[in-house]
Design a protein around this motif. Sequence first.
Motif, mmCIF file in Angstrom:
data_model
loop_
_atom_site.group_PDB
_atom_site.id
_atom_site.type_symbol
_atom_site.label_atom_id
_atom_site.label_comp_id
_atom_site.label_asym_id
_atom_site.label_seq_id
_atom_site.Cartn_x
_atom_site.Cartn_y
_atom_site.Cartn_z
ATOM 1 N N GLU A 168 0.857 -1.174 0.000
ATOM 2 C CA GLU A 168 0.000 0.000 0.000
ATOM 3 C C GLU A 168 0.896 1.227 0.000
ATOM 4 O OE1 GLU A 168 -3.998 1.279 2.386
ATOM 5 O OE2 GLU A 168 -2.206 0.934 3.588
ATOM 6 N N VAL A 169 0.640 2.144 -0.906
ATOM 7 C CA VAL A 169 1.456 3.352 -0.977
ATOM 8 C C VAL A 169 0.566 4.586 -0.883
ATOM 9 C CG1 VAL A 169 3.323 2.304 -2.313
ATOM 10 C CG2 VAL A 169 1.406 3.350 -3.520
ATOM 11 N N ASP A 170 1.024 5.569 -0.116
ATOM 12 C CA ASP A 170 0.316 6.842 -0.069
ATOM 13 C C ASP A 170 0.539 7.584 -1.386
ATOM 14 O OD1 ASP A 170 -0.511 6.333 2.500
ATOM 15 O OD2 ASP A 170 1.137 7.448 3.453
ATOM 16 N N LEU A 171 -0.451 8.342 -1.794
ATOM 17 C CA LEU A 171 -0.316 9.151 -3.007
ATOM 18 C C LEU A 171 0.189 10.539 -2.609
ATOM 19 C CD1 LEU A 171 -3.610 8.150 -4.831
ATOM 20 C CD2 LEU A 171 -1.328 7.154 -5.074
ATOM 21 N N PRO A 172 0.917 11.207 -3.456
ATOM 22 C CA PRO A 172 1.357 10.748 -4.780
ATOM 23 C C PRO A 172 2.450 9.690 -4.706
ATOM 24 C CG PRO A 172 2.260 12.936 -4.311
ATOM 25 C CD PRO A 172 1.357 12.589 -3.167
ATOM 26 N N THR B 179 4.988 3.810 2.633
ATOM 27 C CA THR B 179 4.935 2.558 1.875
ATOM 28 C C THR B 179 4.774 1.414 2.871
ATOM 29 O OG1 THR B 179 6.456 3.533 0.274
ATOM 30 C CG2 THR B 179 6.157 1.150 0.185
ATOM 31 N N ARG B 180 3.733 0.610 2.696
ATOM 32 C CA ARG B 180 3.436 -0.425 3.685
ATOM 33 C C ARG B 180 3.238 -1.789 3.008
ATOM 34 N NH1 ARG B 180 1.043 4.361 4.712
ATOM 35 N NH2 ARG B 180 -0.771 3.855 3.447
ATOM 36 N N PHE B 181 3.851 -2.787 3.615
ATOM 37 C CA PHE B 181 3.686 -4.154 3.131
ATOM 38 C C PHE B 181 2.280 -4.649 3.488
ATOM 39 C CE2 PHE B 181 3.718 -8.672 4.101
ATOM 40 C CZ PHE B 181 4.222 -9.213 2.936
ATOM 41 N N VAL B 182 1.626 -5.310 2.561
ATOM 42 C CA VAL B 182 0.301 -5.871 2.843
ATOM 43 C C VAL B 182 0.362 -7.396 2.875
ATOM 44 C CG1 VAL B 182 -2.109 -6.045 2.086
ATOM 45 C CG2 VAL B 182 -0.879 -3.867 1.847
ATOM 46 N N SER B 183 0.820 -7.987 1.790
ATOM 47 C CA SER B 183 0.839 -9.452 1.751
ATOM 48 C C SER B 183 1.747 -9.944 0.634
ATOM 49 C CB SER B 183 -0.578 -9.991 1.516
ATOM 50 O OG SER B 183 -1.026 -9.574 0.240
#
Lengths: 249, 313
Positions: A168-172, B179-183
């Motif tokens: 999951e990445v924050d935008l931008p 930036t976060r790891f999910v799976s």
Amino acid sequence: MRRIMVCVKRVVDYNVRIRVKPDGTGVVLDGVKMSVNPFDEIALEEALRIKERGEADEVVAVSIGPDDAQQQLRTALAMGADRAILVKTTDVVEPLAAAQVFLTLVQKEQPQLVILGKQAIDDDAAQTGQMLAALWDRPQATFASKVELAGAAALVTREVDAGLETIEVDLPAVVTTDLRLNEPRYVKLPDIMKAKKKPLDVVELASTGVSAGETLKSVLVEPPKPRSKGVMVKDVAGLVDALKKKGLL
Amino acid sequence: MATVLIVGEHDGSKLNPSTARCVTCAAQISGAEVHVALFGADLAAVAPQAAALKGVTKVLSVANPANAHPLAAVLAPQVVALAGPYTHVLGPSTTFGKDLMPRVAALLGVPQVSDAMSVDGPYKFKRPTYAGNAIVTVEAPESRKLVATVRTASFEAAPQGGQAAVEAVAVSVPLPTHTRFVSVSAANSDRPDLQTAAKVVSGGRALGSKENFQLIYSLADRMGAAVGASRAAVDAGYASNELQVGQTGKIIAPELYVAIGISGAIQHLTGIKDARTIVAINKDAEAPIFEIADYGLVGDLFQILPELEKSLA
């Protein structure tokens, strides 16, 4: 305005058989068909789909290269990009310089997402997206096979050696595309006509304040060593025999 | 004198073989002192494995819960923090290294040499371009730190026998949380690893379906081989993405590569050119795969495969 910037590189077409110049200075480019880097085409397709889902308002295609790179930007416009910017130069632009140039465009255009191919099929460097993300101090999601926007963040599935990884990445953020993200649309003739009227700005490289040129000196370009010609075997028994003789079975 | 920092790859329990191959590349830089940096949540299992590689003189172990998963945005500033005293920073040309190293190079403000396939001098390397159709010798400026990814198929793994010291290092730089790891969905498999296997059996589009692709698995198991696939087979859904061999998939160098129902697009051939022996089985006698195969067999794979398996029983 929710904007997506797509970086497009002009490269030797995927189907061209590459020939190395006998003097070792490079590959033959005269009269060779040039196209949009296939990974960048996938990047553009993804941007267009996001816009068509109503999750972005504008798609801007950008490129760095000679005047002729306008052709590839026209292709991008014909596919559906709203406008295009060419940063014009005949200098060698290495990935770091390209990232610096794209950063100046990012600061001007303020996109929520920058999408580009994971590599260009000419230099196969696979660096520019990551370098842009580093200089911009924003997230990178490389080798994407799925992109889902969710408010202020994006969920990206990445093709990694182990399998599929989701982050999951924050935008931008910067996303680089892998092959299976999507299948780019075909350009129809009326779209090509329409693309001629879309805005395509050409700016000189010097105006970005970035200096290009070769920092990694290319000393020699040579064809790969050929493999020696093999033999045809008649049947399975012949094959097993040959492999056993070599100690491979 | 050259001092080389290698960013080691691992999964928390096992050091990835790509690290040992990077060590061999680093050792070819004349007079190089070679250190390996490891990032993870708990490195108790992998640090000794890196220390045991011959040629490595120090292992820097950076344990931090934030390093539990290899996120480039999180690791890059830490690599940069360690890079100061080194002349070279190397990582493997795997998806791990390809993701991370350009971010490191950009933060250092230096260019990167991607996919170094031979060391011609401390700052001179050969690398493939145009899907391996043009090999370029590049020379990097000696005045700057050199960042490179190593084309692991081009180097043997460094042998065991090292006794490097393991040094626990605390790196105090701000780490991003954007930036976060999910799976991760890894195909759990008892089969040999595609990237390091001595034998690989690969299937292409001609298999025709996911069910038929089982023939490839079956033969591979019989031979003790890893399974690979062409891009066409992966695109068609016969095999999963991590099996793809070629320009944009994995570049491999097994002792034996068996290509079944693969026509041999140039992008595929790029991935197997370093294989010691290539066998091609294909219906089409004109298929380009036969141009680089050491042994070719023309015929219907659905007849040949059962027969081949039987003769190996």
